[in-house]
Enzyme design. Structure first.
Site, PDB file in Angstrom:
ATOM      1  N   ASP A 257      23.059 -14.519  33.215  1.00  0.00           N
ATOM      2  CA  ASP A 257      24.275 -14.176  33.394  1.00  0.00           C
ATOM      3  C   ASP A 257      24.202 -12.814  33.724  1.00  0.00           C
ATOM      4  O   ASP A 257      23.245 -12.141  33.546  1.00  0.00           O
ATOM      5  CB  ASP A 257      25.153 -14.676  32.381  1.00  0.00           C
ATOM      6  CG  ASP A 257      26.666 -14.702  32.499  1.00  0.00           C
ATOM      7  OD1 ASP A 257      27.008 -14.080  33.613  1.00  0.00           O
ATOM      8  OD2 ASP A 257      27.564 -15.143  31.708  1.00  0.00           O
TER       9      ASP A 257
HETATM   10  C1  NOJ Z   1      29.821 -13.332  33.598  1.00  0.00           C
HETATM   11  C2  NOJ Z   1      30.249 -14.754  33.284  1.00  0.00           C
HETATM   12  O1  NOJ Z   1      29.726 -14.980  32.188  1.00  0.00           O
HETATM   13  C3  NOJ Z   1      29.944 -15.955  34.291  1.00  0.00           C
HETATM   14  O2  NOJ Z   1      30.395 -16.972  34.020  1.00  0.00           O
HETATM   15  C4  NOJ Z   1      30.009 -15.151  35.784  1.00  0.00           C
HETATM   16  O3  NOJ Z   1      29.620 -16.151  36.559  1.00  0.00           O
HETATM   17  C5  NOJ Z   1      29.210 -13.982  35.798  1.00  0.00           C
HETATM   18  N1  NOJ Z   1      29.807 -13.151  34.996  1.00  0.00           N
HETATM   19  C6  NOJ Z   1      29.387 -13.524  37.363  1.00  0.00           C
HETATM   20  O4  NOJ Z   1      30.714 -12.798  37.807  1.00  0.00           O
END
Ligand code: NOJ
Length: 753
Positions: free
Chosen positions: A281
């Site tokens: 993530d």
């Molecule tokens: C953080 C989030 O937890 C995730 O779901 C998302 O895909 C990413 N940021 C990218 O934006």
């Protein structure tokens, strides 16, 4: 326990089976020409910066591409821009490796569908698949080949804002819908389709159990719970062929998921058979430092060794792994394996066949926000609304007289879509007011008053509305205007609840009632004695104790996307009969959380739900059950369930049992009903849930029509993971339950051999 299936042999058959000899040869040939730095470049996924989805850390993309320092990017908006960056990659570098382009396409791209939690309330995998397919068609026309969706985290705590992004509290339903998303986005021939994109199943794993419902918090649970209650949707998505998986921000057994080898390799790869790409993530390798676990260089080593292939944002893989390799902390073989997975992903997307496959500006001009897509979004949205209350058949409303639409969400163009819709253009969306006016034409008059702010407190409201602010007014004046409009009307439709950004990422709440100013507005409107309908906007289950006791009709419309105005009007005036059913329990109080219907039996069950029972598992000041149970939702018609019958009293080992129930539409409207089947294991190696969903059918019955609904129960439905994490079931007594929701069921008993 008999009929045990060893976990490993069961899962050995699963997997994506992407591999093919031609792809392997192609990629080996390419990798033979790559330096270590170029391989590390492939593992690097920076954010472009057109959209902000985390603490801002943008990179100058074109230069990094020329230097072959990135494998792809995300958060860049617009096909022309993306095409130019792809051109740099394939025309200005020696290796000419195309880039993957990611984006959080969560519930639509330009045409926006209801938020995922709402979509799940359709209990309709076809609808979910269709919405994902359209989202893929639009995103792919605008340069995107990879979506960070579906989110399949089981969530049972309404304080957590991200409950809006998933399919609710139940692993069985979650698994069915996870597969539907993967099918819809990826289609069945990704390499040769320019209208499908790769999925990224997230967040692996257990992010939905964030402690206290606070985002980015730890998640701590037993293996038994992981296996029995949280794992099924991830498994289903992997089995359906999801191309990528994203690890989660939370810790698992104390170790950040990003670097948890048991989670990422033993479980995901070896047991579940996942063969695709594993990405972190947003900056979560960097965040291992703030977790107090390891600074960037060491965190990168641990993440890679745990099984991570691609580093989102932190840059740790690109900038530190070469040195760690020299120091013997990582192997070249592991770096090669990760690089191979990135290249395989590009191969499977067909990018080596045609790097501009997703970069056709003429498609972007013609295929976004089309009439056809919008009509589908409108139809689909109507399936997601949940009718919570409808005293005396108050709904549908008649198109007559004067209708007062009151509430801050009644005319809020930029607040219809809910969280995660940064790619859409709200100025092109209709408001609720416009939708209602269009629906009544000149048969009735719709008058509007805002009535209140979201919150009384300006600062609180600023945080809540985020990037979608609403014009604030004077609290007292707004209320006076509303009461005036109400006094001159025949019926009140109160459009209140959460604003768009009060749910989703980084939107946890400790008070899950309708915000204060709107609650007071509702009370003042109710006190007028006029008939009143609550049109509820929300991204999470709310505590509706007061509303449920005092407002005669409640239609929960969640956040329904770009076509909200028309879709709500369709249901409000009866062109479409509501059929959605809750996929999360609505609590009576925030103090009950986490709350879900499938709780495990205690040794001291609550014998008398109506009164406090000392020394039983209950509260002094609140019942145990929710206000609206899982699976609950009313219709404008009524359905009668006849007596359930079983084909036998015993299910032989490896055999099946048929469960039949006649259902009749006894009301005045043709309508859909969602018939649900639950089981309960009476005696087992571990304490088991009071009931678990094991089947459902969405049926459509005309007025007066009856149908016998048949479920075939197999021994697979009886299996669970025991204290040794063996998968199987114990022969003995089971209960089977059928009904319109998880509370109002009829029960029969059978024996399983
Ligand atoms: C953080 C989030 O937890 C995730 O779901 C998302 O895909 C990413 N940021 C990218 O934006």
């Amino acid at each position: 326990m008999s009929a045990i299936t060893c976990m490993c042999s069961a899962s050995a058959q699963i997997g994506n089976h992407f591999g093919n000899a031609e792809m392997d040869r192609f990629i080996s040939g390419l990798m033979n020409r790559m330096t270590l730095q170029e391989k590390l470049g492939q593992l690097n996924l920076p954010s472009g910066g057109d959209l902000v989805t985390g603490p801002v850390q943008c990179s100058p993309l074109a230069e990094s591409i020329r230097l072959q320092k990135i494998g792809g990017f995300f958060n860049v908006l617009g096909v022309e821009k993306i095409r130019e960056l792809q051109r740099v990659a394939v025309e200005e570098t020696e290796l000419k490796i195309p880039l993957v382009v990611g984006m959080d396409v969560i519930h639509g791209y330009k045409t926006v569908f209801p938020i995922p939690l709402a979509m799940s309330c359709s209990w309709d995998p076809e609808v979910v698949e269709r919405a994902a397919e359209i989202a893929a068609a639009e995103a792919s026309a605008d340069g995107i080949c990879w979506t960070f969706s579906p989110m399949v985290d089981i969530a049972r705590d309404a304080r957590w804002g991200r409950i809006a992004e998933g399919n609710g509290e139940d692993p069985y339903l979650g698994a069915v819908l996870a597969e539907a998303y993967v099918r819809g986005y990826q289609g069945d021939d990704l390499r040769n389709s320019e209208r499908h994109i790769m999925t990224c199943v997230k967040h692996f794993a257990f992010y939905g159990a964030s402690e206290s419902g606070r985002d980015y918090n730890i998640a701590d649970m037993s293996r038994i719970r992981m296996y029995n209650e949280y794992m099924a949707p991830y498994r289903a998505a992997v089995r359906a062929g999801a191309g990528a998986v994203m690890s989660s921000f939370n810790t698992v057994d104390g170790v950040p998921a990003t670097a948890n080898r048991w989670l990422l390799t033993d479980l995901l790869r070896d047991e579940m058979g996942f063969e695709g790409l594993l990405v972190t993530d947003y900056n979560s390798i960097g965040e291992m430092d703030t977790h107090g676990v390891a600074p960037l260089k060491e965190a990168s080593v641990r993440a890679l060794n745990a099984g991570t292939d691609m580093d989102m944002v932190s840059g740790g893989f690109l900038n530190t792994l070469e040195e760690s390799l020299r120091e013997g902390k990582v192997t070249e073989a592991r770096i090669d394996e990760a690089c191979r997975r990135v290249l395989e992903m590009k191969y499977r997307l067909g990018l080596f066949d045609d790097p501009y496959k997703y970069c056709r500006p003429e498609r972007a001009r013609k295929e976004l926000f089309t009439e056809e897509h919008r009509a589908e979004a409108r139809r689909i949205a109507t399936e997601t609304f949940v009718l919570l209350k409808n005293d005396d058949g108050m709904l549908p409303l008649k198109r007559q007289g004067r209708i007062a639409l009151i509430g801050p969400l009644g005319d809020a163009r930029n607040n219809m879509c809910g969280m995660w819709c940064s790619t859409c253009d709200p100025e092109r969306h209709g408001t609720l007011l416009e939708g209602l006016r269009a629906a009544v034409g000149n048969q009735a008059e719709v008058v509007y008053a805002k009535g209140s702010n979201i919150y009384y407190d300006e600062q609180l409201e600023r945080g809540a509305v985020g990037t979608r602010p609403l014009q604030r007014g004077d609290n007292r004046q707004l209320l006076e205007e509303a009461l005036q409009v109400a006094a001159e009307s025949d019926v009140i439709v109160a459009a209140v609840g959460e604003s768009s950004e009060m749910s989703g990422e980084s939107a946890s709440r400790t008070d899950i009632r309708i915000p204060d100013a709107q609650r007071d507005l509702l009370k003042a409107l109710q006190a007028t004695g006029k008939p009143i309908v609550l049109l509820l906007f929300t991204g999470r289950p709310l505590d509706l104790t007061w509303e449920s006791a005092n407002i005669p009709a409640i239609l929960n419309v969640w956040f329904a996307g770009s076509e909200t105005g028309d879709a709500v009007a369709d249901v409000l005036f009866g062109r479409v009969v509501p059929s959605g059913k809750l996929t999360t329990t609505f609590p009576r109080s925030v103090g009950q959380l986490p709350l879900y219907y499938s709780q495990v039996r205690t040794g001291r069950p609550d014998g008398n739900p109506d009164a406090f029972d000392r020394f039983q598992s209950n509260y002094i000041d609140c019942r145990n059950d929710g206000l609206y149970p899982f699976g609950y939702g009313l219709s404008y018609t009524t359905f009668e369930y006849g007596e359930m019958t079983l084909s036998a009293e015993t299910m032989p080992e490896g055999g099946t049992l048929e469960v039949r129930v006649p259902v009749t539409n006894t009301g005045a409207y043709d309508a859909a009903e969602i018939v649900q089947l639950y089981i309960h294991d009476r005696y087992a190696d571990i304490a088991r849930p009071v009931k678990e969903l094991k089947g459902f059918q969405r049926i459509f019955l005309k007025r007066g029509e009856s149908r016998e609904v048949t479920f075939t129960l197999t021994s697979e439905a009886l299996k669970y993971y025991n204290s040794q994490l063996e998968y199987g079931y114990d022969p003995g007594e089971f209960q089977v339950m059928v009904g319109p929701n998880s509370r109002d069921v009829q029960t029969k008993t059978f024996r399983a051999e």
